[in-house]
Write an enzyme that holds these catalytic residues in place. Structure first.
Site, mmCIF file in Angstrom:
data_model
loop_
_atom_site.group_PDB
_atom_site.id
_atom_site.type_symbol
_atom_site.label_atom_id
_atom_site.label_comp_id
_atom_site.label_asym_id
_atom_site.label_seq_id
_atom_site.Cartn_x
_atom_site.Cartn_y
_atom_site.Cartn_z
ATOM 1 C CG HIS A 522 -1.512 1.523 1.722
ATOM 2 N ND1 HIS A 522 -3.076 1.561 1.759
ATOM 3 C CD2 HIS A 522 -1.138 2.040 1.583
ATOM 4 C CE1 HIS A 522 -3.487 2.657 1.744
ATOM 5 N NE2 HIS A 522 -2.897 3.871 2.154
ATOM 6 C CD GLU A 523 2.084 3.125 3.567
ATOM 7 O OE1 GLU A 523 1.906 4.225 3.211
ATOM 8 O OE2 GLU A 523 0.875 2.810 4.625
ATOM 9 C CG HIS A 526 0.305 5.714 -0.690
ATOM 10 N ND1 HIS A 526 -0.906 6.772 -1.262
ATOM 11 C CD2 HIS A 526 -0.581 5.659 0.425
ATOM 12 C CE1 HIS A 526 -2.149 5.954 -0.437
ATOM 13 N NE2 HIS A 526 -1.417 5.850 0.637
ATOM 14 C CD GLU A 583 -4.334 6.869 1.930
ATOM 15 O OE1 GLU A 583 -4.011 5.320 1.604
ATOM 16 O OE2 GLU A 583 -3.557 7.543 2.030
ATOM 17 C CG ASP A 587 -6.657 -0.125 0.115
ATOM 18 O OD1 ASP A 587 -5.767 0.371 1.487
ATOM 19 O OD2 ASP A 587 -7.615 0.746 0.975
HETATM 20 ZN ZN LIG Z 1 -2.672 5.146 2.318
#
Ligand SMILES: [Zn+2]
Length: 683
Positions: A522-523, A526, A583, A587
């Site tokens: 997830h990070e 980003h 976000e 995910d």
């Molecule tokens: Zn996030």
């Protein structure tokens, strides 16, 4: 209070920042962290078809078994772990408060905690600690006096006085630290609270006005004066709110980047003597800076010129009081709680004092308190394993980028350069922050809080002209959260988020890659979401995409935006998917990357079924169970406006409905709700 300049740039993740902690039956300090597994069969609801509602299937039991504690706005696997971490820190603080022969670090955290726990002393002071400053505000008789007092107020006291100022990395050249002016000055959680006309919003503004009057009355104002000051405050804040960019607009980094010389700023907002303002903050000689929202500063200037001096004084008095209320005698703290927690977020009861104080120490001395937390909870083995997991997920992303059929070789080369430049920060800082310049007294709670505000703001202003400290962390080690920072181009996982049930050293790889692996992915994703993709390998805001590739990316993002906009948060409020799309993409990308990395890691290993689940099913249940939550409807309404994360059910169902790997694992058939077409893959 979150320090504005640095953290504003961070894309914080995984759990909303309204923090959450509690236990209902008389808790005690923990001497060891409690254990629960990363795949918990008691959290399931097997009566639900996983192909219809995978979130409910994975978390239905958890929802039943974990009612929201009275001091919480919501409750979740993340919140519960945050609570455990705090209960563990509580034990450290109790020891440090009493020990003899303390180290300097123990003295500071122990005394900060003791001073906070001494509510008799805090209550005996009443509002005495803020009276001198209130009197100074009352003594401002002319507009010129108000304007020159503003610089000093910003320097001396935490509080939302019209706008925010600080330092941060230059968006175009991330190696430079520059001054930034930001929009601010509101008491409600978002500009939208001032502009919406529905019944609930109107009611909230009425209750906010009542809260303003309550604080001012508590500090000694007459009822009539307090009413006039509340009216003025709402009028001023509404004018500021109307000039602010929305949260969705602020996701575009170009919209918040406006380099001006101080002369240009002085033309834009001439009321304030800017050279003097920066001098008072400890940064004389500022030549140019980023004025993140020029239109907002025009509005500040208009307010400062058109509101009468009495109205400006009322606004300043209230903002001083509301910032200090949590540190003052009980009636002030209660008023603040009643409005911000009970009324806005539906929380029935104040947290126990130990929790308030543990949070206060974590906020002010996080890297002092965090040292012992890391020493006692974060093993070298967990660090090594999660580091390796991170590297594997980066490799998975490399292969994904290389094999994308819609991206040109030129864009791929830039994307890979960026991926390879990302720094992985796991657990805790290489070098602990030095708090020796911060004086902490055992009997002065509000003084400690204000001195720590001075310490932190001086630390930030002093960054000007110095090289960027790339080892700095934007979260404290016990925090149950993680982030990607686009300008640092780093991913950060505090020790607090690498604990069971999120990372579980007793479990095998399947649920761990599903859970922590998906968070790491997830990070990492980003770095390539709608916001992060605009920064390059050096963390500079630079368009490295060919026009066709940028168009291809946006088309894929829009697929997810349409899907998430269909989910209802509460009442008839749908997800604002333009706010959450970064976000949501993280995910989906994160889960896919974790799945690929897990397959690679376990290649050739004989994976065994357990608890009636195949290994693939265990991966997905492990993934879903990080998101189990219960939410109060009031808190969901705040989240709908302010939270860039979708609610838990959407974060799980939205992801797995786009993964054929999930559908295969659970034998889902076309036509079932969890089987979407088209799939919204970006990465
Ligand atoms: Zn996030």
């Amino acid at each position: 209070m979150i320090a504005k300049p640095l953290l504003a740039a961070l894309l914080t993740c995984a759990v909303s920042t309204f923090s959450l902690h509690a236990q209902q039956a008389a808790p005690k300090p923990l001497q060891a962290m409690p254990y629960s597994p990363s795949l918990d069969v008691t959290s399931l609801d097997r009566s639900v078809d996983p192909c219809t509602d995978f979130y409910k299937f994975s978390c239905g039991g958890w929802e039943k078994n974990n009612p929201i504690p009275a001091d919480q706005a919501s409750w979740s696997v993340y919140a519960k772990l945050a609570n455990d971490n705090q209960q563990f820190l509580w034990g450290i603080l109790e020891d440090d408060a009493k020990a003899t022969n303390r180290t300097p670090v123990q003295q500071k955290v122990g005394d900060f905690y003791s001073a906070c726990m001494n509510t008799a002393a805090i209550d005996a002071l009443g509002d005495k600690p803020v009276q001198p400053e209130l009197k100074k505000i009352d003594a401002l008789k002319t507009r010129a006096e108000v304007l020159s007092a503003l610089a000093e107020l910003h320097h001396e006291y935490p509080g939302g006085f019209f706008f925010g100022a600080g330092t941060g990395q230059d968006a175009i050249d991330s190696s430079l630290i520059i001054v930034e002016l930001q929009a601010g000055g509101l008491g409600l959680p978002d500009r939208d609270y001032y502009t919406k006309t529905d019944e609930k919003s109107v009611k909230i503004r009425e209750q906010y006005a009542a809260y303003i009057q309550q604080l001012l009355t508590l500090s000694g104002e007459g009822a009539e004066q307090a009413k006039a000051d509340a009216d003025a405050t709402l009028r001023i804040e509404t004018a500021l709110a109307k000039a602010m960019l929305t949260r969705v607009e602020r996701r575009d980094p170009h919209k918040t980047y406006h380099i001006l010389t101080v002369e240009e700023l002085s033309k834009l907002a001439p009321s304030i003597d800017w050279p003097l303002y920066f001098k008072v903050q400890g940064a004389p000689g500022v030549a140019k800076l980023n004025v993140s929202q020029p239109e907002f500063f025009k509005a500040v200037d208009a307010v400062l010129n058109t509101e009468d001096v009495a109205a400006l004084r009322g606004y300043l008095r209230f903002h001083l009081l509301t910032a200090e209320a949590p540190y003052l005698a009980h009636p002030f703290e209660q008023a603040s709680f009643d409005f911000f927690s009970k009324m806005l977020r539906g929380v029935p009861a104040m947290p126990p004092r130990w929790k308030t104080c543990t949070r206060a120490v974590d906020r002010s001395l996080g890297e002092a308190l965090g040292q012992e937390f890391v020493r006692r909870t974060f093993s070298a083995d967990t660090k090594a394993k999660t580091q390796r997991m991170t590297e594997q997920i980066e490799t998975a992303m490399q292969h994904e980028i290389e094999s994308l059929d819609w991206m040109s070789p030129a864009t791929k080369a830039e994307a890979l350069r960026k991926l390879h430049a990302i720094r992985n920060k796991i657990g805790y800082p290489e070098k602990w922050r030095d708090y020796s310049a911060l004086e902490v007294k055992p009997d002065d709670y509000i003084g400690n809080a204000i001195r720590s505000y001075h310490f932190e703001s001086a630390r930030r202003w002093h960054k000007l002209g110095k090289p960027v400290d790339r080892d700095e962390w934007g979260m404290t080690p016990p925090t149950v959260n993680a982030y990607f920072n686009p300008q640092m181009n780093d991913i950060n996982f505090p020790a607090g988020v690498l604990q069971p049930p999120l990372y579980d050293p007793k479990e095998d790889d399947s649920p761990n890659y599903g859970n922590t692996g998906a968070t790491i992915g997830h990070e990492l994703t980003h770095a390539f979401d709608d916001e992060g993709r605009q920064f390059d390998a050096q963390g500079n805001l630079r368009d490295w995409w060919t026009p066709e590739d940028a168009k291809g990316f946006e088309e894929r993002i829009n697929c997810g935006r349409d899907q998430y906009a269909g989910y209802v948060i509460v009442d008839d409020i749908h997800i604002n998917s333009k706010l959450t799309s970064g976000e949501d993409v993280a995910d989906l990308g994160g889960t896919l990357l974790a799945y690929i990395a897990w397959k690679k890691q376990t290649e050739g290993q004989p994976l065994t079924p357990a608890d009636g689940f195949t290994p693939d099913q265990r991966f997905f249940v492990g993934m879903a169970q990080w998101a189990c939550e219960n939410q109060r409807p009031e808190n969901l309404r705040v989240s709908a406006v302010t939270n860039p994360h979708s609610p838990g059910f959407a974060r799980i169902n939205g992801v797995v409905s786009n993964l054929p790997e999930f559908q295969k694992a659970f034998g889902c058939k076309p036509g079932q709700p969890m089987v979407h077409t088209p799939t919204c893959h970006v990465w």
